[in-house]
Write a protein that holds these residues in place. Structure first.
Motif, PDB file in Angstrom:
ATOM      1  N   ASN A 133       1.028  -1.062  -0.592  1.00 10.69           N
ATOM      2  CA  ASN A 133       0.071  -0.287  -0.270  1.00 10.69           C
ATOM      3  C   ASN A 133       0.976   1.692   0.281  1.00 10.69           C
ATOM      4  O   ASN A 133       1.587   1.352   0.721  1.00 10.69           O
ATOM      5  CB  ASN A 133      -0.876  -0.012   1.090  1.00 10.69           C
ATOM      6  N   LEU A 134       1.167   1.905  -0.949  1.00 10.56           N
ATOM      7  CA  LEU A 134       1.652   2.749  -1.468  1.00 10.56           C
ATOM      8  C   LEU A 134       1.779   3.995  -1.494  1.00 10.56           C
ATOM      9  O   LEU A 134       0.559   5.006  -1.663  1.00 10.56           O
ATOM     10  CB  LEU A 134       2.329   2.721  -2.505  1.00 10.56           C
ATOM     11  N   PHE A 135       2.052   5.282  -0.661  1.00 10.06           N
ATOM     12  CA  PHE A 135       1.745   7.007  -0.501  1.00 10.06           C
ATOM     13  C   PHE A 135       2.004   7.995  -2.302  1.00 10.06           C
ATOM     14  O   PHE A 135       1.112   7.657  -2.753  1.00 10.06           O
ATOM     15  CB  PHE A 135       2.466   6.918   0.255  1.00 10.06           C
ATOM     16  N   ASN A 136       3.206   7.225  -2.364  1.00  4.77           N
ATOM     17  CA  ASN A 136       3.532   7.261  -4.821  1.00  4.77           C
ATOM     18  C   ASN A 136       3.157   6.109  -5.001  1.00  4.77           C
ATOM     19  O   ASN A 136       4.437   5.694  -5.177  1.00  4.77           O
ATOM     20  CB  ASN A 136       5.142   8.223  -4.342  1.00  4.77           C
ATOM     21  N   ARG A 137       2.043   5.780  -5.105  1.00  8.03           N
ATOM     22  CA  ARG A 137       1.824   4.805  -5.880  1.00  8.03           C
ATOM     23  C   ARG A 137       2.535   4.465  -7.183  1.00  8.03           C
ATOM     24  O   ARG A 137       1.571   5.200  -8.183  1.00  8.03           O
ATOM     25  CB  ARG A 137       0.243   3.879  -5.913  1.00  8.03           C
ATOM     26  N   THR A 138       3.323   3.682  -8.012  1.00  4.37           N
ATOM     27  CA  THR A 138       3.510   3.604  -9.394  1.00  4.37           C
ATOM     28  C   THR A 138       3.271   2.074  -9.533  1.00  4.37           C
ATOM     29  O   THR A 138       3.575   1.233  -8.708  1.00  4.37           O
ATOM     30  CB  THR A 138       4.125   3.600 -10.144  1.00  4.37           C
ATOM     31  N   ASP A 139       2.477   1.658 -11.174  1.00  3.43           N
ATOM     32  CA  ASP A 139       3.139   0.520 -11.114  1.00  3.43           C
ATOM     33  C   ASP A 139       3.677  -0.525 -10.682  1.00  3.43           C
ATOM     34  O   ASP A 139       3.943  -1.359 -10.695  1.00  3.43           O
ATOM     35  CB  ASP A 139       2.097   0.133 -12.588  1.00  3.43           C
ATOM     36  N   GLU A 140       5.333   0.440 -11.309  1.00  3.05           N
ATOM     37  CA  GLU A 140       6.241  -0.533 -11.619  1.00  3.05           C
ATOM     38  C   GLU A 140       7.192  -0.571  -9.776  1.00  3.05           C
ATOM     39  O   GLU A 140       7.575  -1.660  -9.732  1.00  3.05           O
ATOM     40  CB  GLU A 140       7.505   0.839 -11.897  1.00  3.05           C
ATOM     41  N   ARG A 141       6.080   0.209  -9.316  1.00  2.99           N
ATOM     42  CA  ARG A 141       6.979  -0.144  -7.444  1.00  2.99           C
ATOM     43  C   ARG A 141       6.166  -1.113  -6.613  1.00  2.99           C
ATOM     44  O   ARG A 141       6.499  -2.108  -5.871  1.00  2.99           O
ATOM     45  CB  ARG A 141       6.695   1.635  -6.606  1.00  2.99           C
ATOM     46  N   MET A 142       4.659  -0.962  -7.138  1.00  2.00           N
ATOM     47  CA  MET A 142       4.288  -1.836  -6.421  1.00  2.00           C
ATOM     48  C   MET A 142       4.742  -3.496  -7.124  1.00  2.00           C
ATOM     49  O   MET A 142       4.616  -4.584  -6.680  1.00  2.00           O
ATOM     50  CB  MET A 142       2.335  -1.691  -7.498  1.00  2.00           C
ATOM     51  N   ALA A 143       4.528  -3.397  -8.164  1.00  2.00           N
ATOM     52  CA  ALA A 143       5.692  -4.282  -8.630  1.00  2.00           C
ATOM     53  C   ALA A 143       7.464  -5.040  -8.715  1.00  2.00           C
ATOM     54  O   ALA A 143       7.670  -6.113  -7.587  1.00  2.00           O
ATOM     55  CB  ALA A 143       5.156  -4.667 -10.339  1.00  2.00           C
ATOM     56  N   ALA A 144       7.325  -3.939  -8.050  1.00  2.00           N
ATOM     57  CA  ALA A 144       8.948  -4.542  -7.908  1.00  2.00           C
ATOM     58  C   ALA A 144       8.772  -4.610  -6.322  1.00  2.00           C
ATOM     59  O   ALA A 144       9.545  -5.964  -5.954  1.00  2.00           O
ATOM     60  CB  ALA A 144       9.877  -3.106  -7.795  1.00  2.00           C
ATOM     61  N   ILE A 145       7.913  -4.313  -5.538  1.00  2.00           N
ATOM     62  CA  ILE A 145       7.839  -4.540  -3.934  1.00  2.00           C
ATOM     63  C   ILE A 145       7.179  -6.409  -3.664  1.00  2.00           C
ATOM     64  O   ILE A 145       8.156  -6.575  -3.318  1.00  2.00           O
ATOM     65  CB  ILE A 145       6.539  -2.928  -3.013  1.00  2.00           C
ATOM     66  N   ALA A 146       6.031  -5.888  -4.550  1.00  2.00           N
ATOM     67  CA  ALA A 146       5.605  -7.412  -4.369  1.00  2.00           C
ATOM     68  C   ALA A 146       7.082  -8.937  -4.471  1.00  2.00           C
ATOM     69  O   ALA A 146       6.906  -9.850  -4.144  1.00  2.00           O
ATOM     70  CB  ALA A 146       4.381  -7.678  -5.076  1.00  2.00           C
ATOM     71  N   ASP A 147       7.810  -7.890  -5.601  1.00  2.00           N
ATOM     72  CA  ASP A 147       8.329  -9.802  -6.302  1.00  2.00           C
ATOM     73  C   ASP A 147       9.716  -9.119  -5.114  1.00  2.00           C
ATOM     74  O   ASP A 147      10.259 -10.277  -4.782  1.00  2.00           O
ATOM     75  CB  ASP A 147       9.761  -8.767  -7.310  1.00  2.00           C
ATOM     76  N   HIS A 148       9.671  -8.066  -4.372  1.00  2.92           N
ATOM     77  CA  HIS A 148      11.100  -8.501  -3.263  1.00  2.92           C
ATOM     78  C   HIS A 148      11.031  -9.085  -2.188  1.00  2.92           C
ATOM     79  O   HIS A 148      11.423 -10.067  -1.778  1.00  2.92           O
ATOM     80  CB  HIS A 148      11.095  -6.678  -3.119  1.00  2.92           C
ATOM     81  N   LEU A 149       9.396  -9.222  -2.145  1.00  4.47           N
ATOM     82  CA  LEU A 149       8.651  -9.457  -0.845  1.00  4.47           C
ATOM     83  C   LEU A 149       8.527 -11.041  -1.450  1.00  4.47           C
ATOM     84  O   LEU A 149       9.164 -11.775  -0.356  1.00  4.47           O
ATOM     85  CB  LEU A 149       7.609  -9.167  -0.162  1.00  4.47           C
ATOM     86  N   ARG A 150       8.578 -11.802  -2.362  1.00 10.14           N
ATOM     87  CA  ARG A 150       8.356 -13.407  -2.776  1.00 10.14           C
ATOM     88  C   ARG A 150       9.328 -13.701  -2.968  1.00 10.14           C
ATOM     89  O   ARG A 150      10.370 -14.634  -2.340  1.00 10.14           O
ATOM     90  CB  ARG A 150       7.595 -13.312  -4.406  1.00 10.14           C
ATOM     91  N   GLU A 151      10.518 -12.645  -3.025  1.00  6.60           N
ATOM     92  CA  GLU A 151      12.339 -13.242  -2.979  1.00  6.60           C
ATOM     93  C   GLU A 151      12.185 -13.010  -1.423  1.00  6.60           C
ATOM     94  O   GLU A 151      13.187 -13.775  -1.534  1.00  6.60           O
ATOM     95  CB  GLU A 151      13.196 -12.214  -4.090  1.00  6.60           C
ATOM     96  N   HIS A 152      11.686 -13.006  -0.680  1.00  4.96           N
ATOM     97  CA  HIS A 152      12.368 -12.879   0.530  1.00  4.96           C
ATOM     98  C   HIS A 152      11.270 -13.920   1.110  1.00  4.96           C
ATOM     99  O   HIS A 152      11.453 -14.280   2.244  1.00  4.96           O
ATOM    100  CB  HIS A 152      12.631 -11.815   1.445  1.00  4.96           C
ATOM    101  N   GLY A 153      10.170 -14.712   0.464  1.00  5.52           N
ATOM    102  CA  GLY A 153       9.654 -16.130   1.294  1.00  5.52           C
ATOM    103  C   GLY A 153       8.235 -15.680   1.420  1.00  5.52           C
ATOM    104  O   GLY A 153       7.550 -16.615   1.357  1.00  5.52           O
TER     105      GLY A 153
END
Ligand code: PTJ
Length: 278
Positions: A133-153
């Motif tokens: 849930n982002l304050f400065n929401r962009t599709d790119e940041r949403m996807a990058a954060i979701a990927d980063h969290l998946r990489e962490h399990g």
């Protein structure tokens, strides 16, 4: 990418200056394992490396750097330690999460950079969903954060559907998943903007806020304000959740009822005002 590469170069030079040429501290934020654990400012250096890397890989906004600087100043005055009242708040947070029907951990760009694996551990220990849930929401940041969290399990990351809205907030900041934060009864909102924290509270959700500023609007409106660095607070909630895993609902309710939010905010504010600048 060319522009980014230029920015990277400048950032590295500035960071080198900031490190004062300390040969023990690595210049490359990818290599955080090289930060010596016995360094007197280990935690602060680790935090800076993670945030710097978060910006480099596109998950943390530049505003996130400013937010981190503000938090770091408060943490400095707290002696970079968890107060007993913050520990009590973390225990109450764990009890709330274990009692909840549908707990959700809200993740922004700073949280994803600082504690990605620790958030996944807390979700597992408490049965909570994770939602970006982002304050400065962009599709790119949403996807990058979701990927980063998946990489962490993380097995599932919510927030991308954005099929629900928080009433009373302007468009981008209001976006939530209907079956995520939209449906949650307990939400953990770390390092949050006060407006959104207030609006989530107005939806009747129990809010657990992690914020080093006890005077911030989000800490002031939270049922459980945890005034502590997120780097310490998230693993601490997980530790309490693991300890309380076999507790009865009655025991958990007692912990929730005995937690005094006003006393926790007062103790934190007092500790900061009396903080030592040595
Ligand atoms: O990733 P986005 O787009 O959602 O943006 C996130 C930020 C953090 C930039 C945005 O939510 C924002 O601007 O937040 P504020 O209003 O600056 O509030 C951040 C709060 O978090 C401040 O009260 C800081 O003191 C506090 N804070 C910063 N770093 C930490 C912290 N609290 C706990 N641990 C920290 N490491």
């Amino acid at each position: 990418m060319t522009d980014d590469a230029g920015v990277d170069g400048d950032a590295e030079t500035d960071a080198d200056d900031e490190r004062g040429g300390d040969p023990e501290v690595p210049a490359d934020p990818e290599h955080e394992s090289e930060i010596p654990e016995d360094h007197p400012r280990y935690e602060s250096l680790l935090t800076r490396h993670r945030i710097e890397r978060g910006v480099d890989i596109g998950i943390t906004s530049k505003q996130g750097l400013i937010a981190e600087g503000r938090g770091e100043a408060f943490d400095y005055l707290l002696g970079e330690e968890t107060l007993p009242s913050a520990d009590a708040a973390a225990r109450a947070a764990a009890a709330h999460l274990l009692l909840a029907e549908h707990p959700v951990l809200s993740v922004n760009g700073n949280v994803a950079a600082l504690v990605p694996g620790e958030i996944v551990d807390l979700a597992e220990a408490s049965g909570a969903d994770i939602e970006v849930n982002l304050f400065n929401r962009t599709d790119e940041r949403m996807a990058a954060i979701a990927d980063h969290l998946r990489e962490h399990g993380a097995s599932e990351v919510k927030g991308l559907a954005a099929d629900g809205r928080i009433p009373g907030l302007s468009h981008e900041r209001a976006k939530v998943d209907v079956d995520g934060i939209g449906d949650a009864d307990v939400v953990v909102v770390p390092l949050e903007d006060g407006d959104r924290a207030e609006a989530l509270g107005a939806m009747g959700k129990t809010e657990i806020v992690i914020d080093l500023n006890p005077m911030s609007r989000s800490a002031q409106v939270a049922a459980v304000p945890i005034v502590d660095n997120i780097i310490r607070a998230v693993p601490n909630i997980t530790r309490h959740a693991a300890e309380l895993a076999d507790a009865s609902d009655e025991e958990l309710r007692e912990i929730v009822e005995n937690f005094d939010r006003e006393a926790a905010l007062d103790e934190a504010e007092r500790a900061i005002r009396e903080g030592d600048l040595d």
